[in-house]
Design a protein around this motif. Structure first.
Motif, PDB file in Angstrom:
ATOM      1  N   TYR A 155       0.810  -1.215   0.000  1.00 20.43           N
ATOM      2  CA  TYR A 155       0.000   0.000   0.000  1.00 20.43           C
ATOM      3  C   TYR A 155       0.842   1.263   0.000  1.00 20.43           C
ATOM      4  N   LEU A 156       1.928   1.269   0.799  1.00 23.80           N
ATOM      5  CA  LEU A 156       2.728   2.481   0.933  1.00 23.80           C
ATOM      6  C   LEU A 156       3.951   2.529   0.019  1.00 23.80           C
ATOM      7  N   LYS A 157       4.419   1.367  -0.448  1.00 18.77           N
ATOM      8  CA  LYS A 157       5.591   1.360  -1.323  1.00 18.77           C
ATOM      9  C   LYS A 157       5.322   0.658  -2.650  1.00 18.77           C
ATOM     10  N   GLY A 158       4.051   0.399  -2.926  1.00 17.56           N
ATOM     11  CA  GLY A 158       3.683  -0.199  -4.211  1.00 17.56           C
ATOM     12  C   GLY A 158       4.282  -1.562  -4.444  1.00 17.56           C
ATOM     13  N   GLY A 159       4.662  -2.259  -3.348  1.00 18.49           N
ATOM     14  CA  GLY A 159       5.266  -3.575  -3.492  1.00 18.49           C
ATOM     15  C   GLY A 159       6.666  -3.533  -4.070  1.00 18.49           C
ATOM     16  N   ASN A 160       7.260  -2.345  -4.124  1.00 17.60           N
ATOM     17  CA  ASN A 160       8.601  -2.162  -4.705  1.00 17.60           C
ATOM     18  C   ASN A 160       8.713  -2.806  -6.083  1.00 17.60           C
ATOM     19  N   THR A 161       7.793  -2.404  -6.975  1.00 17.77           N
ATOM     20  CA  THR A 161       7.775  -2.981  -8.324  1.00 17.77           C
ATOM     21  C   THR A 161       7.994  -1.949  -9.423  1.00 17.77           C
ATOM     22  N   SER A 162       8.167  -0.682  -9.064  1.00 18.65           N
ATOM     23  CA  SER A 162       8.216   0.381 -10.078  1.00 18.65           C
ATOM     24  C   SER A 162       9.521   0.363 -10.870  1.00 18.65           C
ATOM     25  N   LYS A 163       9.399   0.494 -12.189  1.00 18.88           N
ATOM     26  CA  LYS A 163      10.560   0.630 -13.076  1.00 18.88           C
ATOM     27  C   LYS A 163      11.005   2.093 -13.111  1.00 18.88           C
ATOM     28  N   TRP A 164      12.181   2.328 -13.695  1.00 18.68           N
ATOM     29  CA  TRP A 164      12.760   3.678 -13.656  1.00 18.68           C
ATOM     30  C   TRP A 164      11.895   4.696 -14.382  1.00 18.68           C
ATOM     31  N   TRP A 165      11.270   4.284 -15.516  1.00 20.34           N
ATOM     32  CA  TRP A 165      10.462   5.262 -16.249  1.00 20.34           C
ATOM     33  C   TRP A 165       9.182   5.613 -15.481  1.00 20.34           C
ATOM     34  N   THR A 166       8.649   4.638 -14.728  1.00 20.86           N
ATOM     35  CA  THR A 166       7.493   4.928 -13.884  1.00 20.86           C
ATOM     36  C   THR A 166       7.879   5.906 -12.786  1.00 20.86           C
ATOM     37  N   ILE A 167       9.042   5.674 -12.172  1.00 21.38           N
ATOM     38  CA  ILE A 167       9.517   6.574 -11.119  1.00 21.38           C
ATOM     39  C   ILE A 167       9.736   7.974 -11.681  1.00 21.38           C
ATOM     40  N   GLY A 168      10.443   8.065 -12.819  1.00 20.88           N
ATOM     41  CA  GLY A 168      10.742   9.369 -13.400  1.00 20.88           C
ATOM     42  C   GLY A 168       9.488  10.153 -13.743  1.00 20.88           C
ATOM     43  N   LEU A 169       8.529   9.494 -14.400  1.00 25.97           N
ATOM     44  CA  LEU A 169       7.286  10.176 -14.777  1.00 25.97           C
ATOM     45  C   LEU A 169       6.450  10.517 -13.550  1.00 25.97           C
ATOM     46  N   SER A 170       6.462   9.632 -12.544  1.00 23.09           N
ATOM     47  CA  SER A 170       5.695   9.884 -11.323  1.00 23.09           C
ATOM     48  C   SER A 170       6.259  11.072 -10.558  1.00 23.09           C
ATOM     49  N   VAL A 171       7.589  11.153 -10.500  1.00 27.19           N
ATOM     50  CA  VAL A 171       8.241  12.287  -9.838  1.00 27.19           C
ATOM     51  C   VAL A 171       7.899  13.590 -10.554  1.00 27.19           C
ATOM     52  N   MET A 172       7.953  13.561 -11.885  1.00 25.20           N
ATOM     53  CA  MET A 172       7.619  14.760 -12.664  1.00 25.20           C
ATOM     54  C   MET A 172       6.153  15.150 -12.492  1.00 25.20           C
ATOM     55  N   ALA A 173       5.272  14.145 -12.485  1.00 27.74           N
ATOM     56  CA  ALA A 173       3.847  14.415 -12.347  1.00 27.74           C
ATOM     57  C   ALA A 173       3.517  14.989 -10.977  1.00 27.74           C
ATOM     58  N   SER A 209       9.344   3.367  -4.047  1.00 25.80           N
ATOM     59  CA  SER A 209       8.582   2.262  -4.633  1.00 25.80           C
ATOM     60  C   SER A 209       9.372   1.537  -5.725  1.00 25.80           C
ATOM     61  N   GLY A 210      10.604   1.978  -5.975  1.00 30.84           N
ATOM     62  CA  GLY A 210      11.411   1.406  -7.048  1.00 30.84           C
ATOM     63  C   GLY A 210      11.775  -0.041  -6.812  1.00 30.84           C
ATOM     64  N   LYS A 211      11.958  -0.771  -7.931  1.00 25.56           N
ATOM     65  CA  LYS A 211      12.262  -2.198  -7.869  1.00 25.56           C
ATOM     66  C   LYS A 211      13.654  -2.466  -7.307  1.00 25.56           C
ATOM     67  N   SER A 212      14.564  -1.537  -7.537  1.00 27.78           N
ATOM     68  CA  SER A 212      15.940  -1.700  -7.054  1.00 27.78           C
ATOM     69  C   SER A 212      16.577  -0.326  -6.888  1.00 27.78           C
ATOM     70  N   LEU A 213      17.749  -0.305  -6.280  1.00 20.17           N
ATOM     71  CA  LEU A 213      18.494   0.939  -6.118  1.00 20.17           C
ATOM     72  C   LEU A 213      18.784   1.571  -7.475  1.00 20.17           C
ATOM     73  N   LYS A 214      19.178   0.758  -8.441  1.00 28.37           N
ATOM     74  CA  LYS A 214      19.509   1.269  -9.769  1.00 28.37           C
ATOM     75  C   LYS A 214      18.284   1.896 -10.434  1.00 28.37           C
ATOM     76  N   GLU A 215      17.123   1.250 -10.318  1.00 35.77           N
ATOM     77  CA  GLU A 215      15.893   1.790 -10.911  1.00 35.77           C
ATOM     78  C   GLU A 215      15.557   3.143 -10.292  1.00 35.77           C
ATOM     79  N   MET A 216      15.721   3.269  -8.975  1.00 32.18           N
ATOM     80  CA  MET A 216      15.457   4.534  -8.291  1.00 32.18           C
ATOM     81  C   MET A 216      16.374   5.630  -8.815  1.00 32.18           C
ATOM     82  N   GLN A 217      17.656   5.329  -8.916  1.00 33.18           N
ATOM     83  CA  GLN A 217      18.638   6.338  -9.329  1.00 33.18           C
ATOM     84  C   GLN A 217      18.432   6.758 -10.784  1.00 33.18           C
TER      85      GLN A 217
END
Length: 567
Positions: free
Chosen positions: A33-51, A260-268
């Motif tokens: 619920y709070l971290k989305g199951g840590n499944t987000s890819k980098w493009w999801t993170i990037g677009l979500s941050v921008m949005a 919510s990123g899948k890994s450290l690399k995806e977050m960065q």
């Protein structure tokens, strides 16, 4: 608005809400619920941050900012790429290693519970206010332009966001924001090309830039150290870097997006994607505003873009004076159009100077119109917004775009409001749940924590709607949001920097320094508002950060063997 516009608008918004609710159903534990199951890819993170950052205010206020003041506002974002590098190197690895749900959990590990709680409360105050403004901003403008009921609009926007945010938590926010950004980018690109297409025959994009340049709208860089200039290269690089570090590194509405990123690399990668794309995006939105300005060099613009303000003054004792301004503005426009045609045909330098002079006269006429509107409002005891920066773009949309596209552009504005507000509600609920509720109650089951998170999301949604219903306009909505952030962000960033880099400083010194700093920063802001000192709000981020670090270090040094020393 025609039937087709309503179909496009309502269909787009309902599709986003239903899709987000459906895709994120079934969150059964706190991590989902709070971290989305840590499944987000980098493009999801990037677009979500921008949005999250690109609220409706961005798409309403920024073109109006450029229409009035030109491209200089883009300097505000110059510190963002620098901040992204620091966050990727320092903040994200630490948060990932500690597996935190909120940024403020780290502060308890480093300092103590009261420091964590204080920082979380500072976030809740400023972000709770900002959530209300992100609802209020499009509602007040759409209400004025379309004649819709303001309170009803506040409730509709808030309820739409609450539905899918309560239902799906972080995953719902991330899923919907990807699609909202697609709608936003599509709408803005269409608007840009339509503006160019609506310019007179022979006025190419390059000639439009020449006209904007002759009017002083293309001055992007200001290297002066004059504090009277709010946006300069230095305020962007220094104040902007500290603001962006605070916002993306310590504000839970952004931190939660990459946690919510899948890994450290995806977050960065997601954050660097945001750092590379954000400045060009803001440049483009400002350029849209400049092109709207060029469009109105060939088409008569109103004396004031807020139709409600115009109606108030025309129904007052100042109506004749206002009509006189409108007539003078028409004469000015006719003369200016002749000079502009001479300028683009012959590249006449004298004509360029003439454009600047006539635009100055037009600015003076618009200022006089604002003054009359304020007098008319006071005489009728009506609160009316005379500053029309936020109404420029929506006025252009409603009066110049074809059927269907008006609905799409309104969907862009409301999608941006929903995307930003959903992130804020999600972060407010996470912080309340993890930093206040869970930390100060007995052990709860996963189901109880998810239920509490949903209830807090609903509660903050109601608070945001309430703030929206009582909010008042500032000079410019995008500045209002940044001002609220700047009052708190510098202090919060300083607390985190103390935690990262000043290992000798202990909890009591930081807690005391944070309280003192917050009072001082609010005092400095008020002194600037009353023109007792000259300190633009963007510098409060830097000043607040420096003050809290200096006071904490001083207190720790002076009291190393007294009450501030801890085992």
């Amino acid at each position: 608005m025609q039937t087709l516009d309503w179909i496009v608008l309502i269909g787009t918004l309902l599709l986003i809400v239903v899709y987000g609710t459906y895709q994120s159903r079934g969150s059964k534990n706190v991590q989902d619920y709070l971290k989305g199951g840590n499944t987000s890819k980098w493009w999801t993170i990037g677009l979500s941050v921008m949005a999250t950052q690109a609220s409706a205010i961005t798409f309403l206020s920024t073109p109006g900012q450029a229409f009035n003041d030109g491209m200089g506002f883009v300097q505000f974002y110059f510190g963002l790429p620098i901040a992204m590098v620091v966050i990727c190197m320092v903040f994200i690895p630490l948060y990932h290693r500690l597996k935190v749900y909120t940024a403020y959990e780290f502060l308890e590990n480093r300092f103590d519970l009261k420091t964590r709680t204080l920082t979380a409360i500072l976030f809740l105050i400023q972000r709770g206010l900002a959530a209300g403004i992100t609802i209020f901003a499009p509602a007040i403008i759409l209400s004025a332009v379309l004649g819709w009921n303001l309170l009803l609009l506040n409730v509709i926007i808030g309820v739409l966001v609450i539905i899918y945010t309560v239902s799906g938590g972080t995953k719902a926010v991330n899923v919907t924001q990807k699609h909202q950004m697609v709608v936003i980018f599509t709408g803005m690109l269409i608007a840009f090309f339509l503006i160019i297409d609506k310019l007179p025959e022979g006025i190419t994009f390059s000639k439009a830039l020449d006209i904007a340049g002759a009017s002083g709208k293309m001055e992007v860089l200001d290297f002066s150290f004059d504090f009277n200039n709010r946006y300069t290269v230095w305020s962007g690089l220094i104040g902007g870097t500290f603001l962006m570090l605070s916002y993306f590194g310590t504000d839970q509405s952004q931190v939660q997006r990459y946690l919510s990123g899948k890994s450290l690399k995806e977050m960065q990668i997601g954050m660097m994607f945001n750092g590379l794309l954000k400045v060009p995006m803001q440049f483009f939105i400002l350029l849209v505003g400049v092109m709207v300005f060029v469009f109105y060099q060939f088409n008569q613009a109103p004396a004031n873009f807020n139709p409600t303000a115009t109606e108030v003054v025309l129904n007052s004792e100042y109506a004749d004076e206002y009509k006189d301004i409108q007539e003078k503005q028409l004469l000015n426009h006719t003369e200016k159009e002749k000079i502009i045609n001479d300028f683009v045909s012959n590249n006449n330098v004298d004509a360029a100077k003439g454009i600047a002079v006539l635009n100055s006269i037009n600015d003076e006429l618009r200022a006089n119109a604002r003054s009359l509107i304020e007098k008319a409002g006071d005489a009728q005891n009506i609160k009316v917004e005379s500053n029309d920066k936020d109404y420029v773009f929506i006025h252009f949309i409603l009066n110049n775009l074809p059927r269907g596209l008006i609905g799409l552009l309104l969907a862009v504005i409301l999608s941006a409001a929903m995307s930003s507000t959903s992130s804020e509600l999600n972060a407010l609920a996470s912080t309340t749940t993890m930093d206040l509720y869970k930390r100060n109650t007995s052990e709860k089951s996963e189901a109880e924590m998810v239920k509490a998170s949903r209830l807090f999301t609903l509660g903050w949604g109601i608070v945001a709607i309430g703030v929206a219903c009582v909010a008042n306009l500032a000079e410019n909505l995008i500045q209002l949001v940044n001002i609220i952030g700047s009052i708190f962000y510098g202090n919060v960033l300083g607390i985190f920097l103390l935690a990262f880099f000043f290992k000798f400083v202990r909890a009591n010194a930081v807690f005391t320094a944070a309280l003192i700093t917050q009072v001082l920063v609010i005092g400095l802001f008020l002194l600037n508002e009353y023109e007792i000192i000259n300190l633009p709000f963007l510098w409060l981020n830097f000043v607040g950060c420096v003050i809290v670090i200096a006071i904490a270090c001083l207190l720790q040094s002076l009291n190393s063997n007294s009450n501030y020393a801890e085992a």
